[in-house]
Write a protein that holds these residues in place. Structure first.
Motif, PDB file in Angstrom:
ATOM      1  N   ALA A  91       0.858  -1.189   0.000  1.00 43.18           N
ATOM      2  CA  ALA A  91       0.000   0.000   0.000  1.00 43.18           C
ATOM      3  C   ALA A  91       0.886   1.227   0.000  1.00 43.18           C
ATOM      4  CB  ALA A  91      -0.918   0.001   1.226  1.00 43.18           C
ATOM      5  N   PRO A  92       0.360   2.360  -0.371  1.00 49.16           N
ATOM      6  CA  PRO A  92       1.167   3.595  -0.351  1.00 49.16           C
ATOM      7  C   PRO A  92       1.679   3.887   1.050  1.00 49.16           C
ATOM      8  CG  PRO A  92      -0.844   3.913  -1.620  1.00 49.16           C
ATOM      9  CD  PRO A  92      -0.988   2.597  -0.953  1.00 49.16           C
ATOM     10  N   VAL A  93       2.950   4.267   1.115  1.00 43.85           N
ATOM     11  CA  VAL A  93       3.560   4.564   2.409  1.00 43.85           C
ATOM     12  C   VAL A  93       3.105   5.946   2.859  1.00 43.85           C
ATOM     13  CG1 VAL A  93       5.733   4.854   3.654  1.00 43.85           C
ATOM     14  CG2 VAL A  93       5.539   3.135   1.834  1.00 43.85           C
ATOM     15  N   PRO A  94       2.599   6.089   4.074  1.00 48.59           N
ATOM     16  CA  PRO A  94       2.173   7.411   4.553  1.00 48.59           C
ATOM     17  C   PRO A  94       3.344   8.377   4.619  1.00 48.59           C
ATOM     18  CG  PRO A  94       1.292   5.658   5.929  1.00 48.59           C
ATOM     19  CD  PRO A  94       2.307   5.018   5.036  1.00 48.59           C
ATOM     20  N   ALA A  95       3.036   9.652   4.629  1.00 48.93           N
ATOM     21  CA  ALA A  95       4.086  10.667   4.588  1.00 48.93           C
ATOM     22  C   ALA A  95       4.865  10.734   5.895  1.00 48.93           C
ATOM     23  CB  ALA A  95       3.469  12.023   4.257  1.00 48.93           C
ATOM     24  N   ASN A  96       4.179  10.585   7.014  1.00 49.53           N
ATOM     25  CA  ASN A  96       4.849  10.786   8.312  1.00 49.53           C
ATOM     26  C   ASN A  96       4.764   9.570   9.215  1.00 49.53           C
ATOM     27  OD1 ASN A  96       5.505  13.544   7.718  1.00 49.53           O
ATOM     28  ND2 ASN A  96       3.351  14.068   8.136  1.00 49.53           N
ATOM     29  N   ALA A  97       4.584   8.398   8.643  1.00 48.63           N
ATOM     30  CA  ALA A  97       4.450   7.197   9.454  1.00 48.63           C
ATOM     31  C   ALA A  97       5.058   6.016   8.692  1.00 48.63           C
ATOM     32  CB  ALA A  97       2.977   6.920   9.764  1.00 48.63           C
ATOM     33  N   PRO A  98       5.608   5.051   9.441  1.00 40.80           N
ATOM     34  CA  PRO A  98       6.163   3.875   8.772  1.00 40.80           C
ATOM     35  C   PRO A  98       5.050   2.914   8.368  1.00 40.80           C
ATOM     36  CG  PRO A  98       6.450   3.685  11.129  1.00 40.80           C
ATOM     37  CD  PRO A  98       5.851   5.043  10.884  1.00 40.80           C
ATOM     38  N   LEU A  99       5.368   2.036   7.450  1.00 38.18           N
ATOM     39  CA  LEU A  99       4.443   0.996   6.998  1.00 38.18           C
ATOM     40  C   LEU A  99       5.165  -0.341   7.119  1.00 38.18           C
ATOM     41  CD1 LEU A  99       1.783   0.095   5.674  1.00 38.18           C
ATOM     42  CD2 LEU A  99       2.902   0.394   3.449  1.00 38.18           C
ATOM     43  N   PHE A 100       4.673  -1.198   7.989  1.00 35.83           N
ATOM     44  CA  PHE A 100       5.271  -2.515   8.209  1.00 35.83           C
ATOM     45  C   PHE A 100       4.491  -3.541   7.404  1.00 35.83           C
ATOM     46  CE2 PHE A 100       6.212  -0.044  12.026  1.00 35.83           C
ATOM     47  CZ  PHE A 100       7.569  -0.248  12.164  1.00 35.83           C
ATOM     48  N   TYR A 101       5.230  -4.510   6.843  1.00 37.55           N
ATOM     49  CA  TYR A 101       4.559  -5.568   6.090  1.00 37.55           C
ATOM     50  C   TYR A 101       5.487  -6.778   5.990  1.00 37.55           C
ATOM     51  CZ  TYR A 101       7.380  -3.939   2.094  1.00 37.55           C
ATOM     52  OH  TYR A 101       8.411  -3.597   1.271  1.00 37.55           O
ATOM     53  N   ASP A 102       4.882  -7.933   5.719  1.00 35.86           N
ATOM     54  CA  ASP A 102       5.632  -9.169   5.518  1.00 35.86           C
ATOM     55  C   ASP A 102       5.878  -9.359   4.027  1.00 35.86           C
ATOM     56  OD1 ASP A 102       5.566  -9.772   8.247  1.00 35.86           O
ATOM     57  OD2 ASP A 102       3.586 -10.711   8.076  1.00 35.86           O
ATOM     58  N   LEU A 103       7.011 -10.021   3.704  1.00 30.10           N
ATOM     59  CA  LEU A 103       7.361 -10.207   2.305  1.00 30.10           C
ATOM     60  C   LEU A 103       8.220 -11.446   2.140  1.00 30.10           C
ATOM     61  CD1 LEU A 103      10.170  -7.687   1.320  1.00 30.10           C
ATOM     62  CD2 LEU A 103       9.715  -8.448   3.653  1.00 30.10           C
ATOM     63  N   ARG A 104       8.429 -11.792   0.869  1.00 35.92           N
ATOM     64  CA  ARG A 104       9.341 -12.879   0.520  1.00 35.92           C
ATOM     65  C   ARG A 104      10.654 -12.235   0.080  1.00 35.92           C
ATOM     66  NH1 ARG A 104       9.274 -17.964   1.952  1.00 35.92           N
ATOM     67  NH2 ARG A 104       7.039 -17.957   1.520  1.00 35.92           N
ATOM     68  N   LEU A 105      11.755 -12.574   0.764  1.00 33.24           N
ATOM     69  CA  LEU A 105      13.052 -11.964   0.475  1.00 33.24           C
ATOM     70  C   LEU A 105      13.612 -12.478  -0.845  1.00 33.24           C
ATOM     71  CD1 LEU A 105      14.561 -12.165   4.078  1.00 33.24           C
ATOM     72  CD2 LEU A 105      13.564 -10.169   2.947  1.00 33.24           C
ATOM     73  N   PRO A 106      14.598 -11.795  -1.405  1.00 33.12           N
ATOM     74  CA  PRO A 106      15.187 -12.234  -2.676  1.00 33.12           C
ATOM     75  C   PRO A 106      15.768 -13.637  -2.620  1.00 33.12           C
ATOM     76  CG  PRO A 106      15.797  -9.958  -2.250  1.00 33.12           C
ATOM     77  CD  PRO A 106      15.095 -10.446  -1.020  1.00 33.12           C
ATOM     78  N   ASP A 107      16.228 -14.069  -1.466  1.00 32.84           N
ATOM     79  CA  ASP A 107      16.778 -15.430  -1.350  1.00 32.84           C
ATOM     80  C   ASP A 107      15.697 -16.476  -1.087  1.00 32.84           C
ATOM     81  OD1 ASP A 107      16.080 -14.776   1.194  1.00 32.84           O
ATOM     82  OD2 ASP A 107      18.087 -14.931   2.053  1.00 32.84           O
ATOM     83  N   GLY A 108      14.443 -16.077  -1.094  1.00 32.33           N
ATOM     84  CA  GLY A 108      13.342 -17.020  -0.908  1.00 32.33           C
ATOM     85  C   GLY A 108      12.867 -17.188   0.518  1.00 32.33           C
ATOM     86  N   HIS A 109      13.534 -16.606   1.507  1.00 33.73           N
ATOM     87  CA  HIS A 109      13.116 -16.713   2.898  1.00 33.73           C
ATOM     88  C   HIS A 109      12.036 -15.681   3.218  1.00 33.73           C
ATOM     89  CE1 HIS A 109      17.099 -18.681   2.944  1.00 33.73           C
ATOM     90  NE2 HIS A 109      16.566 -19.434   3.911  1.00 33.73           N
ATOM     91  N   ARG A 110      11.338 -15.965   4.296  1.00 35.55           N
ATOM     92  CA  ARG A 110      10.325 -15.022   4.760  1.00 35.55           C
ATOM     93  C   ARG A 110      10.999 -13.882   5.495  1.00 35.55           C
ATOM     94  NH1 ARG A 110       5.979 -17.567   8.334  1.00 35.55           N
ATOM     95  NH2 ARG A 110       5.001 -15.532   7.918  1.00 35.55           N
ATOM     96  N   GLY A 111      10.440 -12.694   5.335  1.00 33.16           N
ATOM     97  CA  GLY A 111      11.043 -11.547   5.975  1.00 33.16           C
ATOM     98  C   GLY A 111       9.999 -10.554   6.447  1.00 33.16           C
TER      99      GLY A 111
END
Length: 472
Positions: free
Chosen positions: A116-136
């Motif tokens: 989602a769009p990152v807010p201007a004055n707040a962080p945005l946390f999310y889960d993803l798949r790293l380039p090496d295939g691990h969860r991050g």
């Protein structure tokens, strides 16, 4: 589908166990969910705080140094970004989505952009798949990159498999702890229910499992407070049952004892009548014996009915003086045969609250007993005394044959001072019946021997005041 209801809810033990286990199970589940949520929040909160701190450090470094110098210094400060591997990753995009900078650990691969769009004055946390295939886990920040008019988006990512392993270990520990606590709680519930019901089982065993009524009352003082009302009720029920059994046994014994003499007399009279012409005197004796048996049976039945509570008092206003005069008239005939004088000291009228039939029967029995047992040419005195407590009936007759110890036995069934009285036409139940009826009316019947005179006191009767008639 009602068959499991009876075994599950048919006993207090099963109900208590179900309630305790269900309640403790619900409590354990709620505790598990609360702890799991709190621990997960703490673990991932620490991870997110670490990622946010690193992202802000990168932003500060880029804002305070030229881009190339800052990026080189970042790789020197954080070797994980430079040496590659699968621990830490950094990537920066411009507003159009083109990559501006990327850490060496990315190995030429792109990180997943924020969902989602990152807010201007707040962080945005999310889960993803790293380039090496691990969860991050990643955090995105918007910042103004020096030398550019538009804002850039910074993403700092870190592998989360170690955090996931820690979370799984915590979950296993929580599940084992909750299961262990649940088993311990179940064991303690069983022991608590068994120990708590032990007084109830002992109480049931002490009430007479063979169905026979207890002779001794249950020890209420040593019982738990919850069982005392039941013990009191059972003690009262056992007492009433014992009294009923005692009345039945006494009734059978009295009938067997008292009817032997009249039956023998009747049998002898009938045998004499069958030997020859019937004699009027013999037949009169047989009729007298039959009358005596009838009075005995009637008295015993009346005593049984009143003692068992089958017949109750019907209290209503009554004029006591008129009742006493009727009883005096009834006793005048037997008293006249023995030349006994009946002397009464009565007011003009006295209204009281009582049962007319029962009270009249008490007075009749007392007067007939006095007329029969008073010496010939003596006087029976009857007086009505009024006091603050109420009206008391006082009846006295000479009783030279009685001793002070005999007064306590007055009112016993079929008790007579001498065996010569056994052949009397008196049924032997008058005073016993009078005492029972007095108790039914809430009155006190008391006997006292004073200077050779037997006094019977009955009372106190509750008087009622009638409204005065208006003057004509």
């Amino acid at each position: 589908m009602s068959w499991p209801r009876k075994p599950l809810f048919g006993s207090i033990r099963a109900r208590l166990l179900l309630l305790l286990l269900g309640g403790l199970g619900t409590l354990m589940l709620a505790l598990f969910l609360l702890l799991d949520f709190s621990i997960d929040r703490q673990i991932f909160g620490r991870l997110d705080a670490t990622l946010l701190g690193r992202a802000r450090g990168v932003v500060v470094l880029l804002e305070s140094h030229p881009r190339d110098d800052a990026w080189q210094e970042l790789h020197e400060l954080v070797p994980e970004y430079a040496t590659g591997g699968h621990t830490d990753f950094v990537q920066i995009w411009d507003a159009a989505g083109s990559t501006l900078l990327s850490s060496a650990s990315n190995a030429g691969n792109n990180l997943q952009r924020p969902p989602a769009p990152v807010p201007a004055n707040a962080p945005l946390f999310y889960d993803l798949r790293l380039p090496d295939g691990h969860r991050g886990r990643a955090v995105g920040l918007r910042f103004a990159m020096p030398g550019r008019a538009d804002e850039a988006v910074l993403v700092v990512a870190e592998e989360r498999e170690q955090v996931d392993q820690l979370e799984r270990r915590v979950h296993v520990a929580l599940v084992m702890g909750v299961v262990g606590m649940g088993l311990l709680a179940a064991l303690l519930s069983v022991l608590a229910v068994r120990g708590g019901l032990r007084p109830l089982l002992a109480f049931a065993a002490g009430t007479g499992p063979d169905g026979a009524p207890r002779v001794e009352p249950l020890p209420v003082a040593r019982m738990p407070s919850e069982l005392r009302p039941f013990a009191d009720a059972l003690n009262a029920a056992f007492a009433r049952l014992q009294a009923a059994l005692g009345r039945e046994r006494r009734f059978a014994r009295d009938v067997a004892h008292e009817l032997r003499t009249p039956l023998a007399e009747t049998r002898m009279a009938v045998e004499l009548a069958t030997r020859g012409a019937p004699s009027a005197q013999v037949l009169a004796g047989a009729l007298a014996s039959i009358d005596r048996m009838q009075r005995c049976i009637d008295g015993l039945l009346a005593l049984s009915r009143y003692e068992a509570g089958i017949e109750q008092a019907q209290v209503e206003p009554l004029e006591l003086v008129d009742l006493l005069r009727r009883s005096l008239a009834l006793a005048a005939t037997p008293a006249g045969k023995r030349e006994v004088t009946l002397a009464a000291s009565l007011p003009d009228e006295c209204w009281v609250m009582s049962d007319p039939a029962l009270l009249e029967r008490i007075v009749d029995n007392l007067l007939l007993n006095a007329a029969e047992y008073a010496p010939a040419d003596s006087t029976v005195q009857l007086a009505l005394i009024t006091s603050d407590e109420g009206c008391t009936l006082r009846l006295g007759n000479a009783a030279p044959q009685l001793a002070p110890d005999d007064v306590e036995r007055l009112g016993e069934r079929f008790w007579r001072k001498s065996a010569a009285r056994e052949a009397s036409q008196h049924g032997g139940l008058g005073l016993a019946l009078a005492g029972t009826l007095a108790g039914l009316l809430g009155l006190r019947l008391h006997f006292a021997l004073e200077h050779g005179v037997l006094w019977a006191e009955l009372g106190p009767l509750r008087p009622i005041a009638l409204p005065e008639s208006p003057a004509s």
